[in-house]
Design a protein around this motif. Structure first.
Motif, short mmCIF file in Angstrom:
data_model
loop_
_atom_site.label_atom_id
_atom_site.label_comp_id
_atom_site.label_asym_id
_atom_site.label_seq_id
_atom_site.Cartn_x
_atom_site.Cartn_y
_atom_site.Cartn_z
N THR A 239 -10.63 2.28 3.34
CA THR A 239 -9.04 1.69 3.96
C THR A 239 -8.85 2.11 4.98
O THR A 239 -8.14 1.54 5.81
CB THR A 239 -8.17 2.31 2.86
OG1 THR A 239 -8.43 1.58 1.33
CG2 THR A 239 -6.66 1.64 3.01
N LEU B 217 -6.16 8.39 1.81
CA LEU B 217 -6.81 7.09 1.94
C LEU B 217 -8.15 7.14 1.68
O LEU B 217 -8.75 8.16 2.48
CB LEU B 217 -6.24 6.44 3.05
CG LEU B 217 -4.57 6.05 3.28
CD1 LEU B 217 -4.51 5.79 4.39
CD2 LEU B 217 -4.47 4.89 2.16
N LEU C 241 0.89 -1.15 0.10
CA LEU C 241 0.03 -0.01 -0.01
C LEU C 241 0.79 1.39 0.02
O LEU C 241 0.65 2.19 -0.86
CB LEU C 241 -0.83 0.02 1.20
CG LEU C 241 -1.70 1.26 1.49
CD1 LEU C 241 -2.77 1.37 0.42
CD2 LEU C 241 -2.71 1.12 2.75
#
Length: 200
Positions: free
Chosen positions: A181, A177, A128
């Motif tokens: 998430t 984000l 990520l």
């Protein structure tokens, strides 16, 4: 104490994410790591923290940022409480027979110094961070003035009398984000307050 990034330039290389400027790459890895830690509410990687915690009158005091590896000290009003006598560490909680409250008109925090977090950053968290940093690097390199850093996500287009609609909720940069998430990270890592990220 500054925490190391959750991913490195070697991790970028392993994912064939190209970068030319070392300083730029390391900057965006650090920024992406800070964003992920903020969303999780905890440092994620293993570190030693000193945090003030207030008891609610019960015998159990939860330590944020699991897993908890060890507790170095518990201090109240400058006096160290004795491990095994005043408190014990049990499954990430501090146990105190007489409870975690302090008599008096003003609440007082117990200052706890402890080691916690994961010795190895999970692969999906590394991925990520690399994706966020890689996208930011690519956008930054598209325009020397930094104009490429503004993210315009198109959600719909029309050809007749050309029109385009941008996603205003997508965030201003690649470091934003999604709510989904953020919720997943917070639930997974059991995040406490945002202050937990800024360990000392």
């Amino acid at each position: 104490m500054a925490l190391p990034p959750l991913a490195t330039t070697d991790d970028l290389d392993a994912r064939t994410i190209t970068w030319d400027d070392q300083r730029l790459a390391e900057t965006y890895l650090a920024v992406a790591s800070a964003a992920v830690r903020d969303a999780a509410g905890v440092p994620i990687s293993q570190t030693t923290s000193t945090v003030p915690l207030f008891g609610d009158g019960g015998q159990w005091l939860r330590l944020p940022g699991p897993p908890v590896v060890s507790v170095a000290s518990v201090v109240l009003d400058g006096d160290a409480l004795i491990p095994g006598e005043d408190w014990a560490l049990v499954d990430g909680f501090l146990f105190r027979m007489c409870g975690w409250t302090v008599d008096g008109p003003q609440p007082k925090a117990f200052e706890v110094t402890y080691t916690h977090g994961l010795p190895d950053v999970p692969a999906d968290v590394v991925d990520l961070v690399c994706r966020m940093a890689g996208a930011a690097i690519k956008l930054a390199e598209q325009d020397e003035g930094g104009a490429g850093l503004v993210v315009d996500r198109i959600v719909s287009e029309r050809l007749g009398d050309y029109a385009v609609t941008y996603d205003k909720a997508a965030g201003a940069t690649e470091m934003e984000l999604s709510d989904r998430t953020r919720d997943r990270l917070r639930a997974r890592f059991g995040g406490g307050s945002a202050a937990m990220v800024g360990t000392r």
